[in-house]
Write an enzyme that holds these catalytic residues in place. Structure first.
Site, PDB file in Angstrom:
ATOM      1  N   SER A  22      49.976  28.834  43.795  1.00  0.00           N
ATOM      2  CA  SER A  22      50.388  28.654  45.184  1.00  0.00           C
ATOM      3  C   SER A  22      50.641  30.004  45.833  1.00  0.00           C
ATOM      4  CB  SER A  22      51.669  27.819  45.256  1.00  0.00           C
ATOM      5  OG  SER A  22      52.167  27.796  46.583  1.00  0.00           O
ATOM      6  N   TYR A  30      60.384  26.919  42.212  1.00  0.00           N
ATOM      7  CA  TYR A  30      58.950  26.762  42.419  1.00  0.00           C
ATOM      8  C   TYR A  30      58.288  28.114  42.677  1.00  0.00           C
ATOM      9  CZ  TYR A  30      54.525  25.025  44.296  1.00  0.00           C
ATOM     10  OH  TYR A  30      53.192  24.781  44.518  1.00  0.00           O
TER      11      TYR A  30
END
Length: 238
Positions: A141, A160
């Site tokens: 990501s 994350y």
């Protein structure tokens, strides 16, 4: 080892065998369906074994939060040539910022998003070496980019972001280690996708993202190993 010229040439695009983790829903399911639709043999891995969506889609039970489950998968697939492994399974974890950060949540995100892809790479390296395409894909990501991750995004999901930054380093290390065996390793950013994780406000359609990712995967050569790109082909800064 093959020559650098051969390593950088286009790889075979005939249907082969692809393994996808997190294949029961979302982006993983879409990628599995796209490959199955082109006649690939798809090893669809998920915590809950799903019924096959096509004759060439073979479901496998895999809990990426459990090292024993990953080891079992490697044993089950011993001797099976795999052309592409897509480490897609991931969780987001807490999004409340530093104030709500908790040890158990943080460590679970790191185990699933970072350690599991490494253990899968370890377990399935012989399968990849035996394959024709020889490609390991880590779905990362832009949120894990130190240069770009917070430019237009200030969500407080520490776990994350840290996990995807660590996964990017894992990609670079694996690319170095696997090069001698002719296996390419890449990180891909799927965009902010409308899935259970991305939510309804996300701006990228799931099929648009999956098709973009698949196009990159299908055209990757050893010249691309160790790279970090978005579903639309743009290079992401580390």
């Amino acid at each position: 080892m093959t020559s650098s010229t051969a390593n950088s040439s286009p790889r075979p695009r005939e249907p082969g065998t692809v393994l996808v983790t997190g294949a029961s829903r979302g982006l993983g399911r879409m990628l599995a369906k796209l490959y199955a639709g082109e006649g690939w043999r798809v090893l669809a891995c998920a915590r809950q074994e799903q019924p096959a969506a096509a004759d060439c889609m073979l479901p496998y039970r895999l809990d990426v939060n459990d090292a024993a489950s990953i080891e079992t998968l490697g044993t089950m697939l011993e001797g099976t040539a795999i052309d592409i492994v897509i480490n897609n399974a991931a969780v987001r974890g807490d999004t409340g910022g530093l104030a709500s950060l908790r040890t158990d949540d943080f460590m679970e995100v790191m185990r699933i998003n970072v350690l599991a892809p490494l253990l899968i790479a370890q377990a399935l390296k012989p399968n990849l070496v035996a394959g024709r395409r020889k490609l390991l894909v880590n779905i990362s990501s832009r949120a894990g980019s130190l240069a770009e991750g917070t430019l237009d995004d200030d969500d407080g999901d520490y776990a994350y972001r840290c996990s995807k930054a660590a996964l990017n380093m894992a990609t670079v290390k694996l690319a170095q280690d696997f090069r001698r065996d002719g296996v390419a390793v890449i990180s891909l950013h799927p965009g902010w996708v409308r899935t259970d994780m991305g939510g309804p406000d996300a701006v990228v359609d799931i099929e648009q993202s999956a098709r973009g990712l698949k196009n990159l995967i299908d055209t990757t050569t050893m010249a691309d190993t160790g790279s970090f790109r978005a579903y639309d082909g743009k290079t992401i800064s580390w």
